[in-house]
Enzyme design. Sequence first.
Site, PDB file in Angstrom:
ATOM      1  CD  GLU A   1      -2.651   1.455   2.471  1.00 19.80           C
ATOM      2  OE1 GLU A   1      -2.322   0.848   3.504  1.00 19.80           O
ATOM      3  OE2 GLU A   1      -3.609   2.249   2.410  1.00 19.80           O
TER       4      GLU A   1
ATOM      5  NE  ARG B   1       2.842  -8.200  10.722  1.00 16.93           N
ATOM      6  CZ  ARG B   1       2.833  -7.130   9.943  1.00 16.93           C
ATOM      7  NH1 ARG B   1       3.952  -6.498   9.672  1.00 16.93           N
ATOM      8  NH2 ARG B   1       1.730  -6.677   9.430  1.00 16.93           N
TER       9      ARG B   1
ATOM     10  CE  LYS C   1       3.414   0.083   5.006  1.00 15.38           C
ATOM     11  NZ  LYS C   1       2.401   0.184   3.942  1.00 15.38           N
TER      12      LYS C   1
END
Length: 567
Positions: A43, A270, A280
């Site tokens: 994104e 992850r 983020k």
Amino acid sequence: MNSEITNDKDDLKTTQNFVEAFIAEDLREGRNDGRIHTRFPPEPNGYLHIGHAKAICLDFGMAQQYGGKCNLRFDDTNPTKEDVEYVDSIKEDIQWLGFDWENREFYASDYFGKLWDFAVDLIKRGLAYVDDQSAEEISNQKGTITQPGIESPFRSRSIDENLDLFYRMNEGEFDEASRVLRAKIDMASPNMHMRDPIIYRILKTAHHRTGDKWKVYPMYDFAHGQSDYFEGITHSLCTLEFEIHRPLYDWFIDQLKTDDYRPRQIEFNRLNLTYTVMSKRKLLELVRDGIVSGWDDPRMPTLCGLRRRGYTPESIKRFVDLIGYTKVEAINDVSLLEYAVREDLNKRTPRVFGVLNPLRVVIENYPEGKTEEVELINNPEDENQGTRKVPFCRELFIEQDDFMENPPSKFFRMTPGQEVRLKGAYIVKCTGVKKNSAGEPEEVYCTYDPETRSGGPQANRKVKGTLHWVSAQHAVDAEVRLYDRLFSDEDPSGHKDIDPREFLNPESLRVLKGCKVEPSLADVKPLEKFQFQRLGYFCADYDTMQGAPVFNRTVGLKDTWSKMNKE
RNA sequence: UGCUCCGUGGUGUAAUUGGCAACACGUCUGACUCUGGAUCAGAAGAGUUCAGGUUCGAGCCCUGACGGAGCAACCA
């Protein structure tokens, strides 16, 4: 022939991770015509970090390994958070890592038209409806994790009314948040994501690519899997938190598919690193609050930060290779990352002399005004890197840490009465020290033995210590930035009710000015990498100017001496 | 409390159709060295969360506990 020579046996992978195993099985069974096609779907709302590198390596790596393709697809369905600034940085970072999406640069926004048509189709099939309720009402009806939800009063309105409303939503007739389009699935499902998920919402923010063409935007779940489908993706690799979304992913694919082709979502763990934060949001806060100098601050786990710190793409890929892919939530030790970068930099960087905390040394019996050129090997690991000449004269700088007037045992450096080698030059013997009013060493005196010059008759005399040095007369002044872990806690975001910044390491950056480096470093270019002998690996910073170098410490050398002294 | 996923040395991962738990980092020795680096040689460290079961044999299969993570954004 040379049948028994397998010099790269360490690199031969004998096992495969569970993702490879799944893919290999799909291929073996001929699913999707034996194709493999992956995608990396960032994104564009932030900079890429090393966790993304793990995903990138898998997405591109699997395609490479099995002769397939990997698309770059920006998941840009939320114009309120996304920006072209991020698109550019993301592309730069992927390229820097060494991966190529060729001409396959796509955007979820490329499919807004097809997604719209699919939504209309679902409405026509009675599988989607417009809900006029507020977010709060919808949320209340959703039930809880232990209780089923209840159906919306708008759930069974007519197809025509749904169609009419949906078109008008996109014409800007209604306010944001006043209506949404929902898939009609199962309000009693134990999986919250299946309880009539919202698939379109009204957003009147302009989109960075489609401008104000659309007033409604698809949600992640309604865009991601379908985009995979439109692109012919066979394996949609994502992180564990999307596991719970998979039934919904599959549900939409079921409504969309017309033949045997279908993409498969596989979730892996992850990347978490000790002594840092990775989300983020938290990284954005560090930037926004000025705790670091920017996204590319060398203390950041962002790819641009690691690049500026002096990490190489190879070292990052090697690290990712070492940690593997599983379904276990793991926290990886930064020391493994540091190992990977040392391993790489050891082979590739030239050795140079740089003195961080200079202490003046005068060789009393060395002629004043005389300068010799001493030849040094650039890299003992790689003789192709050749040699260089370094000036040597009567006054030098050595490291303050390399002198002690009253040392503990096993101190193999400069101390009165002890011989020590000045690397590449002579063996010298310390004769005394001048101290300032505070009792600190200000200038050290020694004598040299002319017979001991490297290559000379007495050069092989055994001395315990070898020091790096810089000629005082020829030294170039440099700024050196010593970086350390940003947080002092192993898992700064792993404590409930404690803000990670409680654990900020006050010593994460120490700026040293007036460092003395050898003259060959006067005109280094940003991102050039070196091993400062006996100290560590350093990388020229972007702030470097002609004749005024600035170096970032990537990572120190293993230091058994300082380790001994900690105990 | 519901659903889903996961539990192997300090850390991260391996263990082909069940067959004496392997590797890397880290730690500790020692050798070598004009980097207290690198390199080389070696050591310690888990009996696989626990309890049952199936089996000649279980880290792998079954059951049940215990522990951890995720899920109730008009974020992705």
